[in-house]
Design an enzyme around this catalytic site. Structure first.
Site, PDB file in Angstrom:
ATOM      1  N   GLY A  28       0.825  -1.205   0.000  1.00 10.86           N
ATOM      2  CA  GLY A  28       0.000   0.000   0.000  1.00 10.86           C
ATOM      3  C   GLY A  28       0.849   1.240   0.000  1.00 10.86           C
ATOM      4  N   GLY A 103      -7.998  -6.439   3.787  1.00 10.19           N
ATOM      5  CA  GLY A 103      -9.072  -7.288   3.271  1.00 10.19           C
ATOM      6  C   GLY A 103     -10.274  -6.438   2.955  1.00 10.19           C
ATOM      7  N   CYS A 236      -5.756 -16.357  -0.987  1.00 11.02           N
ATOM      8  CA  CYS A 236      -5.746 -15.600  -2.244  1.00 11.02           C
ATOM      9  C   CYS A 236      -4.566 -16.035  -3.108  1.00 11.02           C
ATOM     10  CB  CYS A 236      -5.643 -14.112  -1.945  1.00 11.02           C
ATOM     11  SG  CYS A 236      -5.365 -13.123  -3.418  1.00 11.02           S
ATOM     12  N   SER A 283       7.814  -7.335 -11.608  1.00 12.54           N
ATOM     13  CA  SER A 283       6.926  -8.420 -11.207  1.00 12.54           C
ATOM     14  C   SER A 283       7.037  -9.666 -12.097  1.00 12.54           C
ATOM     15  CB  SER A 283       5.486  -7.928 -11.168  1.00 12.54           C
ATOM     16  OG  SER A 283       5.137  -7.352 -12.404  1.00 12.54           O
ATOM     17  N   ASP A 346       3.649 -11.318 -15.144  1.00 10.52           N
ATOM     18  CA  ASP A 346       2.934 -12.096 -14.117  1.00 10.52           C
ATOM     19  C   ASP A 346       1.437 -12.118 -14.373  1.00 10.52           C
ATOM     20  OD1 ASP A 346       3.416  -9.222 -13.126  1.00 10.52           O
ATOM     21  OD2 ASP A 346       1.692  -9.883 -11.973  1.00 10.52           O
ATOM     22  N   CYS A 382     -12.604  -9.100  -7.843  1.00  7.22           N
ATOM     23  CA  CYS A 382     -12.284  -9.624  -6.518  1.00  7.22           C
ATOM     24  C   CYS A 382     -13.081  -8.837  -5.491  1.00  7.22           C
ATOM     25  CB  CYS A 382     -10.792  -9.465  -6.230  1.00  7.22           C
ATOM     26  SG  CYS A 382     -10.375  -9.974  -4.552  1.00  7.22           S
ATOM     27  N   CYS A 433      -8.514 -19.463  -3.154  1.00  7.02           N
ATOM     28  CA  CYS A 433      -9.590 -18.730  -3.816  1.00  7.02           C
ATOM     29  C   CYS A 433      -9.070 -18.393  -5.211  1.00  7.02           C
ATOM     30  CB  CYS A 433      -9.899 -17.430  -3.067  1.00  7.02           C
ATOM     31  SG  CYS A 433     -11.132 -16.405  -3.913  1.00  7.02           S
ATOM     32  N   CYS A 436     -11.180 -14.848  -9.155  1.00  5.14           N
ATOM     33  CA  CYS A 436     -10.910 -13.842 -10.194  1.00  5.14           C
ATOM     34  C   CYS A 436     -10.676 -14.501 -11.554  1.00  5.14           C
ATOM     35  CB  CYS A 436      -9.753 -12.937  -9.791  1.00  5.14           C
ATOM     36  SG  CYS A 436      -8.259 -13.802  -9.261  1.00  5.14           S
TER      37      CYS A 436
HETATM   38  P1  5GP Z   1      -1.925  -4.167 -17.440  1.00  8.50           P
HETATM   39  O1  5GP Z   1      -1.088  -4.588 -18.616  1.00  8.50           O
HETATM   40  O2  5GP Z   1      -3.041  -5.073 -17.209  1.00  8.50           O
HETATM   41  O3  5GP Z   1      -2.324  -2.725 -17.546  1.00  8.50           O
HETATM   42  O4  5GP Z   1      -0.992  -4.213 -16.163  1.00  8.50           O
HETATM   43  C1  5GP Z   1      -0.437  -5.418 -15.774  1.00  8.50           C
HETATM   44  C2  5GP Z   1       0.593  -5.129 -14.728  1.00  8.50           C
HETATM   45  O5  5GP Z   1      -0.050  -4.710 -13.522  1.00  8.50           O
HETATM   46  C3  5GP Z   1       1.405  -6.340 -14.395  1.00  8.50           C
HETATM   47  O6  5GP Z   1       2.759  -5.977 -14.531  1.00  8.50           O
HETATM   48  C4  5GP Z   1       1.103  -6.653 -12.957  1.00  8.50           C
HETATM   49  O7  5GP Z   1       2.312  -6.935 -12.291  1.00  8.50           O
HETATM   50  C5  5GP Z   1       0.496  -5.396 -12.421  1.00  8.50           C
HETATM   51  N1  5GP Z   1      -0.603  -5.667 -11.480  1.00  8.50           N
HETATM   52  C6  5GP Z   1      -1.337  -6.773 -11.316  1.00  8.50           C
HETATM   53  N2  5GP Z   1      -2.254  -6.636 -10.341  1.00  8.50           N
HETATM   54  C7  5GP Z   1      -2.091  -5.414  -9.844  1.00  8.50           C
HETATM   55  C8  5GP Z   1      -2.713  -4.695  -8.786  1.00  8.50           C
HETATM   56  O8  5GP Z   1      -3.617  -5.164  -8.106  1.00  8.50           O
HETATM   57  N3  5GP Z   1      -2.230  -3.431  -8.575  1.00  8.50           N
HETATM   58  C9  5GP Z   1      -1.238  -2.878  -9.315  1.00  8.50           C
HETATM   59  N4  5GP Z   1      -0.835  -1.635  -9.051  1.00  8.50           N
HETATM   60  N5  5GP Z   1      -0.639  -3.528 -10.306  1.00  8.50           N
HETATM   61  C10 5GP Z   1      -1.046  -4.780 -10.576  1.00  8.50           C
HETATM   62 MG    MG Z   2       4.136  -5.756 -13.146  1.00 11.83          MG
END
Ligand code: 5GP
Ligand code: MG
Length: 462
Positions: A28, A103, A236, A283, A346, A382, A433, A436
């Site tokens: 956060g 949560g 999760c 990531s 990821d 989610c 879970c 999603c």
């Molecule tokens: P997208 O291509 O969908 O715009 O972004 C994907 C990226 O967002 C991935 O690199 C992933 O690591 C990151 N990501 C996945 N879930 C979350 C989340 O809950 N919050 C944030 N800030 N990034 C996320």
């Molecule tokens: Mg990322």
């Protein structure tokens, strides 16, 4: 999402909590706060921003006492607001209550209506505040009875660190969506979202707080109870895929190793030849390592991350978004030019950052991009705390694979299968879970439930 931390009894409680929050910062970035307790006095400091900007030596010195609770907020809806920062502190007739919550509760609407009818005045729009009102309204004089009663009213996800008078309390819902662990340092007990926070302060990891467990930490004792009927487990899975830090052990297993296995499984499912395997940092790095190991294709960093950006550049306006993408990652032209790459990520949520990254790679001269994603398509929102609020924001909920491939600008796109993802996990599939991905929520949700969620913008999750 959110990060939570607590320690008692320790003479440096606030300083150690601040360090714990540093380690949990990824959970956060919106606000940070610490409350401490010194005898009957409490000291609280919280503000919007990163831990490094919210606290300094002087502030930490003022947070005296041997009990401290800390919180990091990542709000999933609505705007950042100082009122919605945590720990949230209230004084009732019997108790001083401070709460740090990770949560998302799912019966917020009915509980808040019930409490308002009984005269409760809400100060914030956070679902977590409800827990403090329940405690104040419980009519029980014993802390344990009051906590059990209050928590028995909750539905949804909660990992909690609470201060109630001179007791530090840790609790996890019976499904166990969010992690929470217990450690020990110099005779003090420590509660933290992830073990990386224990590592930083040299605390010894003791065990995870179990689903449905409540621990009461007093000056010389710790007591654990499991007062609720057992339910299925619903850890999760996205904590392993993306959210937790790779150097943490969550749900009793290491995150880095789980991510690497996801990449290995991905390579097994979709073998392909190319010049290199590269991640989208940071990531995607761990799955890319696993992919490269199995496919025996060299691993390269095709883009370098700037680690000094902070929140300043995280601007909501669309014009600035491209700039943000550019400042965060710079492609290595000399490594990429003319190369066919396997690009490991990821997850794809909205698809917008992936699209921007791929555009940058094309500009740097790559000849072909095979995008490989280490989890299945995210199709369902989610309700338990991850930032996938509605279906319409999830690119894979609206579009098929070919459409997504074209949108992000890849030559090929493959996602890890659901079975493959579960196979790569360190725990049996019954523990997770996966709503999603599948839309199969661990709880049977009624119409009322979806109404609650629709009104979530007025009461935010943490
Ligand atoms: P997208 O291509 O969908 O715009 O972004 C994907 C990226 O967002 C991935 O690199 C992933 O690591 C990151 N990501 C996945 N879930 C979350 C989340 O809950 N919050 C944030 N800030 N990034 C996320
Ligand atoms: Mg990322």
């Amino acid at each position: 999402m959110c990060g939570i931390f607590g320690i008692y009894p320790h003479k440096d409680a606030a300083e150690l909590t601040c360090l714990g929050l540093y380690a949990l910062q990824h959970r956060g970035e919106e606000s940070a706060g610490i409350i401490s307790r010194q005898g009957k006095k409490v000291h609280l400091h919280k503000a919007l921003g990163l831990v490094s900007s919210v606290f300094n030596e002087k502030i930490l010195r003022s947070l005296r006492g041997d009990l401290a609770v800390g919180h990091l907020r990542y709000s999933t809806t609505g705007s950042s607001n100082i009122k919605n920062t945590q720990p949230f502190y209230v004084k009732s007739k019997l108790w001083d209550i401070a709460i740090a919550h990770n949560g998302n509760l799912t019966n917020t609407l009915e509980l808040s209506k019930e409490l308002e009818n009984r005269g409760a005045l809400f100060q914030t729009t956070m679902d977590s505040e409800i827990i403090t009102h329940l405690l104040a309204h419980s009519q029980k004089k014993d802390i344990k009875e009051a906590i059990v009663w209050a928590l028995s009213k909750l539905e949804g996800a909660y990992s909690l660190v609470l201060m109630v008078n001179d007791t530090l309390i840790g609790a996890r819902d019976t499904f166990g969506w969010r992690p929470l662990c217990l450690g020990k340092l110099d005779g003090a007990y420590v509660l933290a979202s992830e073990t990386c926070a224990l590592d930083l302060i040299n605390a010894e990891y003791i065990r995870d707080i179990e689903p449905g467990e409540i621990v009461f930490i007093k000056k010389d004792t710790i007591e654990s109870i499991k007062p609720f009927k057992e339910t299925k487990r619903a850890f999760c899975i996205f904590e392993y895929i993306y959210f937790s830090r790779p150097d943490s052990n969550i749900f009793c297993h290491n995150v880095y190793l789980a991510r690497k296995k996801l990449g290995m499984q991905l390579a097994n499912e979709f073998p392909i030849q190319a010049d290199m395997v590269m991640p989208i940092p940071d990531s995607g790095v761990f799955a890319a390592l696993g992919f490269a190991e199995v496919s025996k294709i060299p691993f390269e960093f095709g883009m370098i991350r700037n680690h000094y950006i902070g929140r300043t550049f995280i601007q909501p306006s669309q014009d600035l978004r491209d700039f943000r993408v550019k400042i965060k990652l710079n492609p290595l032209r000399d490594v990429l030019k003319g190369k066919e790459v396997i690009l490991v990520e990821d997850s794809i949520v909205r698809g917008t950052t992936s699209r921007a990254r791929l555009k940058t790679l094309r500009q740097a001269g790559v000849s072909k991009i095979h995008m490989r994603v280490s989890c299945p398509p995210l199709r369902f929102p989610c309700f338990y705390g991850i930032d996938f609020p509605t279906r319409k924001e999830l690119i894979a909920a609206k579009h098929d694979l070919d459409w997504v491939r074209d949108f992000i600008g890849a030559d090929s796109l493959e996602y890890l299968s659901l079975e493959g993802m579960l196979k790569a996990m360190p725990l049996a599939k019954e523990n997770f879970c996966t709503a999603c991905f599948t839309g199969e929520y661990p709880v049977n949700h009624t119409c009322h439930f979806s109404k609650t969620l629709l009104e979530r913008s007025s009461r935010q999750s943490t």
